[in-house]
Design an enzyme around this catalytic site. Structure first.
Site, mmCIF file in Angstrom:
data_model
loop_
_atom_site.group_PDB
_atom_site.id
_atom_site.type_symbol
_atom_site.label_atom_id
_atom_site.label_comp_id
_atom_site.label_asym_id
_atom_site.label_seq_id
_atom_site.Cartn_x
_atom_site.Cartn_y
_atom_site.Cartn_z
ATOM 1 N N PHE A 115 3.741 -0.964 12.550
ATOM 2 C CA PHE A 115 3.623 -1.287 11.121
ATOM 3 C C PHE A 115 4.842 -0.724 10.404
ATOM 4 O O PHE A 115 5.137 0.469 10.499
ATOM 5 C CB PHE A 115 2.349 -0.691 10.510
ATOM 6 C CG PHE A 115 2.174 -1.083 9.061
ATOM 7 C CD1 PHE A 115 1.406 -2.186 8.723
ATOM 8 C CD2 PHE A 115 2.810 -0.382 8.042
ATOM 9 C CE1 PHE A 115 1.268 -2.578 7.394
ATOM 10 C CE2 PHE A 115 2.681 -0.778 6.716
ATOM 11 C CZ PHE A 115 1.910 -1.873 6.390
ATOM 12 N N ASP A 221 10.935 5.035 12.264
ATOM 13 C CA ASP A 221 10.154 4.882 11.036
ATOM 14 C C ASP A 221 9.171 6.049 10.945
ATOM 15 O O ASP A 221 8.138 6.070 11.606
ATOM 16 C CB ASP A 221 9.418 3.537 11.070
ATOM 17 C CG ASP A 221 8.522 3.327 9.852
ATOM 18 O OD1 ASP A 221 8.194 4.309 9.163
ATOM 19 O OD2 ASP A 221 8.147 2.167 9.605
ATOM 20 N N LYS A 252 5.783 8.108 1.709
ATOM 21 C CA LYS A 252 4.438 8.712 1.679
ATOM 22 C C LYS A 252 4.440 10.214 1.353
ATOM 23 O O LYS A 252 4.687 10.572 0.217
ATOM 24 C CB LYS A 252 3.708 8.445 2.998
ATOM 25 C CG LYS A 252 3.401 6.955 3.185
ATOM 26 C CD LYS A 252 2.275 6.723 4.160
ATOM 27 C CE LYS A 252 2.231 5.283 4.629
ATOM 28 N NZ LYS A 252 1.636 4.350 3.680
ATOM 29 N N THR A 277 19.207 -1.658 -8.522
ATOM 30 C CA THR A 277 19.178 -0.977 -9.818
ATOM 31 C C THR A 277 18.696 0.457 -9.691
ATOM 32 O O THR A 277 19.374 1.389 -10.108
ATOM 33 C CB THR A 277 18.274 -1.730 -10.817
ATOM 34 O OG1 THR A 277 18.862 -2.994 -11.074
ATOM 35 C CG2 THR A 277 18.162 -0.970 -12.131
#
Lengths: 392, 392
Positions: A115, A221, A252, A277
């Site tokens: 994931f 990840d 997280k 931005t």
């Protein structure tokens, strides 16, 4: 939430003039960083950096941390293939139509059950559940097999080694034969959403060697595993890699988001190639500094390692009694990152909640523990006795 | 920054216990929204909603506001095509390999010179500059032509109408013949990054009618134009649409991000289809409430309309004198969203900065004004005289 509710040090950080400024005057960081932004990162996010990865690109969520890392990998590969030459006219014009040679047909390889987020690029690497992906267009990127280990690990070493070698071989084949050349592979240290699936340090060491051999980047990840929960600041520190991964993403528990990297050539060669931005959020960087201070002062990573062993032993003892409810217990020596297969998963989670204990599910029928870093033995005892965990 | 530096009302909002809580205890909104989150949105983000769009999906950046809107469009189209039936086994299995029929070959149509973000899905709809896109894989989605109007508009009505009709016809053809069926088109009311390119209300009205006729969704990207700068809260309110757009995205001046929508069938039919960990940021929702209060109390949108006319007249007078430096002036009756072509763009911007005036560039050789909503006549006079704009 790394430190539970109402942590006084975080509340203090949230009340500082610097935080008020960060909230009310959020800059477009790429164009107008505040004068103190570099110092802010150096005193927090970069202090916490994994060994060998001394630079950071800040982002806003786990998904965009991964996607900016994927972009960095594609830009790196394109730059490398041009060998320092400028873009061709054909590249400049075709890219405006989303076509090659300007828009590259590179792929990012992920692992089955992995994931990595839910935006279009990250979702194309997410392979945990169909419901996340249905109806959404996806890139034609390949998925490699993630080892399916058998438990307990101590008793299955030979078979597990065969399984990990099979997955490595298959991954090598995918890299060699991919129709769209592979720019990077992305992998979780522990596949979290996909069911708390582990692999051994041997697997990750070999995978690192494989990526170096094949000239593709390795992105780790750590959006779920990062910031202490496995008993180390970063879960991949359990692997003892001799050559650090190329990029490590986080979000997280860090509250801030982004990716760490080391190689200078992962910085794009021209301005505005990797840009947006917000490019992160100074307010969250300030908060991370307070979180990191608390982790250091409270020795919370060692605490998590210890409390993890305590929890693991407790669940192991229960497993001997409830064979169907606790199978394939995993997470030994991985802090509080503990999980098991449970034939009545949803019922157990609902019953626990009734008793005031919040536990989570993942994969098809897996229960996973994700206590905060401040979790103590008495919380663990309360939880196991089905009592309400007192507010911290 | 909508309200300049050091706005006391924003600083007050940043110091409230609610903000401290939002900063220190950020929830995973999809699973654990705070009890007051709905009320928070109702008293701010939803109060500011464009007419006819009474629901909102909160996100974190302009890019993910657009990508979650694109996902909503694809999920809507897939659900519609299934006619209420459940996913097929073929969909469930193929999607895990990023293949049809589960991963749909839908496209999102954008317009040439448009800008919609820099993650993989949004970047595939961005068409402003090659440097944003080079080396990054992109979806094979088509781009429609955006009208290239001639100025001054009053003198070019016939020719501009022909140009807009040409673009509408071409867009219809793209929708009819797209190899990958079109789920939605996305368009900016004023193409900002691409050069402050305008189209007339006629064009947008016809485009809306076209999307309804063809059964594709219309997403209006108000990330740059939203929140007052054009003299209306939302720039598309200048169009007097008789049927509201399907989705309107926002970020930047709102500080919060996300998309507004109305149609009940844009809510996914099953949980976890449109979901992520943060799903927006309560801290930014709190800030938006304060921003919106200030806009209301200060009548800042009317102020922006008035100050825009004042600025426009001033630049128009200068244009008569400096023919090469100010060409194709645009933004009449569009608040402070004023821009012009300038043969010495970069030099003018650099000179202005030396004199303490920050102005921006966009497109190839365009100067754009983007003052804050609190901009007053005396700031304008100072700017035009090349004096330092005093801090507000």
């Amino acid at each position: 939430m790394p430190l539970g509710y109402n942590n006084p040090r975080l509340a203090e950080a949230a009340r500082t003039p610097a935080m008020v400024r960060a909230i009310t005057s959020r800059p477009a960081l790429g164009s107008f960083p505040s004068q103190d932004y570099a110092a802010l990162l150096e005193s927090g996010i970069l202090k916490a950096a994994p060994k060998g990865l001394e630079q950071v690109f800040t982002a806003t969520t786990g998904s965009d941390a991964n996607e900016t890392a994927y972009k960095a990998a594609c830009i790196w590969k394109g730059t490398q293939e041009r060998g320092g030459k400028d873009f061709t006219d054909a590249e400049m014009s075709s890219v405006m139509d989303n076509q090659a040679p300007g828009a590259k047909k590179y792929s990012i390889v992920s692992f089955k059950k992995g994931f990595h987020g839910r935006l279009f690029g990250s979702l194309s690497t997410t392979r945990s559940k169909a419901i996340h992906k249905l109806d959404v267009p996806a890139f034609d990127w390949p998925a490699a097999p993630f080892p399916q280990l058998k438990y307990p690990l101590e008793e299955q070493e030979v078979e597990n080694r065969i399984e990990e070698d099979r997955c490595l071989k298959e991954t090598a084949k995918i890299i060699d034969t991919a129709e769209q050349p592979v720019a990077a592979i992305v992998i979780e240290p522990i596949q979290s959403e996909g069911g708390d699936n582990h692999a051994t340090p041997y697997f990750f060491q070999r995978l690192r060697a494989l990526t170096e051999e094949k000239g593709v980047l390795m992105i780790v990840d750590e959006v779920q595993t990062g910031v202490g929960a496995t008993g180390k600041m970063w879960a991949h520190e359990h692997w003892n890699l001799t050559s650090p991964a190329d990029m490590v993403t986080f979000s997280k528990k860090a509250q801030a988001a982004g990716f760490y990297f080391s190689r200078a050539d992962l910085r794009p060669d021209k301005p505005y190639r990797q840009f947006n931005t917000w490019m992160g959020d100074p307010a969250r960087a300030i908060l991370f500094n307070a979180i990191y201070d608390e982790i250091e002062k409270g020795d919370l990573i060692n605490n998590t390692a210890k409390i993890g062993s305590f929890l693991y032993s407790g669940v192991e003892a229960l497993a001997a009694k409830y064979l169907e409810l606790i199978r394939n217990l995993r997470g030994k020596d991985r802090g509080t990152f503990i999980a098991w297969d449970c034939s009545k998963r949803d019922k157990v989670i609902a019953l626990a909640r009734e008793k005031g204990v919040i536990i989570g599910g993942c994969g098809e029928a897996v229960i996973r523990l994700r206590p905060m870093l401040i979790f103590q033995k008495h919380h663990g005892r309360s939880a196991m006795l089905g009592k309400v965990v007192p507010n911290y």
